[in-house]
Design a protein around this motif. Structure first.
Motif, PDB file in Angstrom:
ATOM      1  N   ALA A 316      16.638  63.583  76.435  1.00  0.00           N
ATOM      2  CA  ALA A 316      15.315  63.907  76.621  1.00  0.00           C
ATOM      3  C   ALA A 316      14.422  62.976  76.198  1.00  0.00           C
ATOM      4  O   ALA A 316      14.381  61.733  76.818  1.00  0.00           O
ATOM      5  N   ASP A 317      13.457  63.177  75.147  1.00  0.00           N
ATOM      6  CA  ASP A 317      12.440  62.369  74.543  1.00  0.00           C
ATOM      7  C   ASP A 317      12.800  61.420  73.454  1.00  0.00           C
ATOM      8  O   ASP A 317      11.929  60.765  72.726  1.00  0.00           O
ATOM      9  N   HIS A 318      13.916  61.180  72.913  1.00  0.00           N
ATOM     10  CA  HIS A 318      14.606  60.773  71.742  1.00  0.00           C
ATOM     11  C   HIS A 318      15.869  60.120  71.751  1.00  0.00           C
ATOM     12  O   HIS A 318      16.483  60.431  72.826  1.00  0.00           O
ATOM     13  N   ARG A 335      18.981  63.601  65.395  1.00  0.00           N
ATOM     14  CA  ARG A 335      18.190  62.426  65.908  1.00  0.00           C
ATOM     15  C   ARG A 335      18.223  61.366  65.161  1.00  0.00           C
ATOM     16  O   ARG A 335      18.262  61.244  63.834  1.00  0.00           O
ATOM     17  N   VAL A 336      18.356  60.154  65.745  1.00  0.00           N
ATOM     18  CA  VAL A 336      18.216  58.749  65.213  1.00  0.00           C
ATOM     19  C   VAL A 336      16.925  58.201  65.255  1.00  0.00           C
ATOM     20  O   VAL A 336      16.274  57.999  66.479  1.00  0.00           O
ATOM     21  N   ALA A 338      15.846  55.339  63.591  1.00  0.00           N
ATOM     22  CA  ALA A 338      15.828  53.833  63.078  1.00  0.00           C
ATOM     23  C   ALA A 338      17.281  53.329  63.384  1.00  0.00           C
ATOM     24  O   ALA A 338      18.253  53.944  62.627  1.00  0.00           O
ATOM     25  N   ILE A 339      17.507  52.222  63.735  1.00  0.00           N
ATOM     26  CA  ILE A 339      18.556  51.322  63.525  1.00  0.00           C
ATOM     27  C   ILE A 339      18.216  50.042  62.611  1.00  0.00           C
ATOM     28  O   ILE A 339      17.553  49.279  63.228  1.00  0.00           O
ATOM     29  N   GLY A 340      18.560  49.828  61.587  1.00  0.00           N
ATOM     30  CA  GLY A 340      18.246  48.873  60.694  1.00  0.00           C
ATOM     31  C   GLY A 340      16.849  49.137  60.061  1.00  0.00           C
ATOM     32  O   GLY A 340      16.421  50.134  59.891  1.00  0.00           O
ATOM     33  N   GLU A 341      15.974  48.075  60.536  1.00  0.00           N
ATOM     34  CA  GLU A 341      14.592  48.092  60.298  1.00  0.00           C
ATOM     35  C   GLU A 341      13.897  48.444  61.612  1.00  0.00           C
ATOM     36  O   GLU A 341      12.609  48.652  61.472  1.00  0.00           O
ATOM     37  N   ILE A 342      14.668  48.493  62.607  1.00  0.00           N
ATOM     38  CA  ILE A 342      13.560  48.902  63.934  1.00  0.00           C
ATOM     39  C   ILE A 342      13.554  50.369  64.109  1.00  0.00           C
ATOM     40  O   ILE A 342      14.556  51.175  64.117  1.00  0.00           O
ATOM     41  N   GLN A 343      12.389  50.918  64.334  1.00  0.00           N
ATOM     42  CA  GLN A 343      12.085  52.455  64.526  1.00  0.00           C
ATOM     43  C   GLN A 343      12.238  52.654  65.703  1.00  0.00           C
ATOM     44  O   GLN A 343      11.777  51.818  66.917  1.00  0.00           O
ATOM     45  N   LEU A 344      12.643  53.689  66.122  1.00  0.00           N
ATOM     46  CA  LEU A 344      13.220  54.186  67.653  1.00  0.00           C
ATOM     47  C   LEU A 344      12.197  55.114  68.032  1.00  0.00           C
ATOM     48  O   LEU A 344      12.023  55.286  69.602  1.00  0.00           O
ATOM     49  N   ILE A 365      29.301  46.342  59.908  1.00  0.00           N
ATOM     50  CA  ILE A 365      28.416  47.608  59.606  1.00  0.00           C
ATOM     51  C   ILE A 365      26.987  47.657  59.852  1.00  0.00           C
ATOM     52  O   ILE A 365      26.454  46.436  59.956  1.00  0.00           O
ATOM     53  N   CYS A 366      26.385  48.750  59.895  1.00  0.00           N
ATOM     54  CA  CYS A 366      24.971  48.791  60.458  1.00  0.00           C
ATOM     55  C   CYS A 366      24.400  49.988  59.600  1.00  0.00           C
ATOM     56  O   CYS A 366      25.320  51.138  59.525  1.00  0.00           O
ATOM     57  N   GLN A 367      23.114  50.005  59.394  1.00  0.00           N
ATOM     58  CA  GLN A 367      22.557  51.234  58.561  1.00  0.00           C
ATOM     59  C   GLN A 367      21.435  51.773  59.899  1.00  0.00           C
ATOM     60  O   GLN A 367      21.007  51.291  60.426  1.00  0.00           O
ATOM     61  N   ILE A 368      21.675  53.374  59.915  1.00  0.00           N
ATOM     62  CA  ILE A 368      20.835  53.931  60.754  1.00  0.00           C
ATOM     63  C   ILE A 368      20.132  55.005  60.087  1.00  0.00           C
ATOM     64  O   ILE A 368      20.480  55.638  58.955  1.00  0.00           O
ATOM     65  N   THR A 369      19.186  55.389  60.398  1.00  0.00           N
ATOM     66  CA  THR A 369      18.351  56.537  59.813  1.00  0.00           C
ATOM     67  C   THR A 369      18.410  57.711  60.606  1.00  0.00           C
ATOM     68  O   THR A 369      17.880  57.582  61.904  1.00  0.00           O
ATOM     69  N   VAL A 370      18.784  58.873  60.263  1.00  0.00           N
ATOM     70  CA  VAL A 370      18.772  60.123  60.921  1.00  0.00           C
ATOM     71  C   VAL A 370      18.008  61.180  60.284  1.00  0.00           C
ATOM     72  O   VAL A 370      17.805  61.205  58.947  1.00  0.00           O
ATOM     73  N   GLY A 371      18.066  62.334  61.187  1.00  0.00           N
ATOM     74  CA  GLY A 371      17.379  63.569  60.467  1.00  0.00           C
ATOM     75  C   GLY A 371      16.656  64.448  61.493  1.00  0.00           C
ATOM     76  O   GLY A 371      16.407  63.940  62.741  1.00  0.00           O
ATOM     77  N   VAL A 372      16.649  65.678  61.145  1.00  0.00           N
ATOM     78  CA  VAL A 372      16.121  66.707  62.138  1.00  0.00           C
ATOM     79  C   VAL A 372      14.699  66.542  62.361  1.00  0.00           C
ATOM     80  O   VAL A 372      14.017  66.771  63.357  1.00  0.00           O
TER      81      VAL A 372
END
Length: 385
Positions: A316-318, A335-336, A338-344, A365-372
């Motif tokens: 959809a839109d994300h 929902r994701v 960010a990947i690293g410091e890059i906002q999606l 390895i890599c860090q991702i930011t997730v959340g509802v």
């Protein structure tokens, strides 16, 4: 939850067939551009310059906006099935003339019509050319040389005829090639539209269950591809991450191949990664295939075929998590952000974009930011398997 999205044509497994137009030229060499592991060639469609992705496992396809720009006649509808056993009705079209390079001309070319999408826009292409576009041509793909040679009506000179392998008949001319794994032979679709090297269907995985050359490295759940029918997050598929100790094609041996196995609507697939290791000749008129390795001896693919333990795709839109291997503290459908410091948020909705960001991660390895939502974010570390 189903979303009607289309990203790559390996997801299109057709229901109906149509005849291919006539070819009036003899021979041509066309240089291609490799963008995000997609083979893109220049073309002229009904008198206007454009570009197409070569997708040996897909169908001829054009986006709706490109069809309008090139004045391609849109005709009836077809029912199309996808890789996740979903389906959708799509319009058909017929291009009056398609010119590939200065010499090869195709007339009355049938095409499916897809909705406009970011995948094609980002690559700057009008659509896809499947094997059906080359049904009367001998097609030589040389990735190292960066060109495709189209020969008509004869195959190129110097091919070792004794090395020819039969291509089983298929209504859309899809090339199924014989792969040997530990004494068992399985015909797999050679699909330049699929990134990577090997994807096994669940049925072929079961056929190889007792094969000593096959082992399970990890298990996960979810979806690795979003079909034209979307995905149903309430019914995730089991995914096995398997390792093939040895497999061969046309005498070339590959070792330590990491692959995924999941219920698919078609056959197991050998992807575009095969072209890194040899020149491939698809003699469609005579239903023969040749593979001419760049180097002799076995090739270890243990490193180059590794994958991340999550799959992130635009929905959809994300962007969402669509597949997970192991217990990572993320769920299918998260929902994701960010990947690293890059906002999606607000980023172009493209799987190619995600692949580029993951490719910039350091090491395994890599860090991702997730959340509802934005008020419930958490940082998760993902890894290559």
């Amino acid at each position: 939850m189903k979303k009607l999205l289309l990203y790559i044509s390996i997801l299109l497994l057709p229901v109906a067939a149509k005849a291919q137009g006539s070819i009036v030229s003899k021979h041509d060499t066309v240089r291609f551009e490799l963008v995000q592991n997609k083979i893109i060639i220049p073309a002229t469609l009904d008198g206007r310059a454009t570009r197409f992705i070569i997708d040996t496992g897909g169908r001829n396809l054009i986006t709706g906006d490109s069809a309008e720009y090139h004045n391609v006649e849109v005709t009836a509808r077809q029912l199309i099935s996808d890789v996740n056993s979903g389906s959708a009705s799509m319009f058909s079209a017929r291009a009056k003339e398609l010119q590939l390079g200065p010499g090869i001309h195709l007339e009355a070319v049938p095409m499916l019509v897809a909705p406009p999408n970011n995948f094609f826009r980002e690559l700057g292409v009008a659509g896809l050319l499947g094997s059906e576009a080359f049904s009367k041509v001998c097609l030589t793909i040389d990735k190292r040389a960066g060109h495709i040679v189209m020969s008509y009506p004869y195959r190129p000179r110097g091919l070792p005829k004794d090395d020819a392998m039969d291509i089983p008949p298929h209504k859309h001319w899809h090339p199924y090639i014989p792969i040997r794994i530990g004494g068992q032979e399985i015909h797999m679709l050679f699909d330049t539209g699929m990134d990577g090297f090997l994807n096994l269907t669940g049925s072929d995985f079961r056929k190889l269950a007792d094969n000593p050359f096959l082992s399970i490295d990890n298990e996960g759940y979810g979806f690795l591809n979003v079909g034209i029918g979307g995905i149903d997050a309430a019914q995730p598929e089991k995914i096995e991450l398997v390792r093939v100790a040895g497999m061969s094609f046309a005498g070339k041996c590959f070792e330590n191949v990491v692959a995924t196995s999941q219920k698919l609507g078609g056959n197991s697939i050998i992807g575009i990664g095969l072209l890194d290791y040899g020149r491939l000749v698809l003699d469609y008129p005579r239903a023969k295939i040749y593979f001419l390795p760049y180097e002799a001896g076995p090739t270890d693919l243990g490193e180059v075929t590794r994958i991340w333990n999550v799959k992130i795709m635009p929905i959809a839109d994300h962007f969402e998590i669509t597949a997970v291997f192991g217990d990572l503290g993320v769920e299918l459908g998260d929902r994701v952000w960010a990947i690293g410091e890059i906002q999606l948020e607000g980023a172009e909705l493209s799987e190619l974009y995600i692949n580029r960001l993951l490719g910039k991660c350091t090491g395994d390895i890599c860090q991702i930011t997730v959340g509802v939502d934005k008020d419930n974010l958490r940082v998760v570390t993902i890894r290559k398997l």
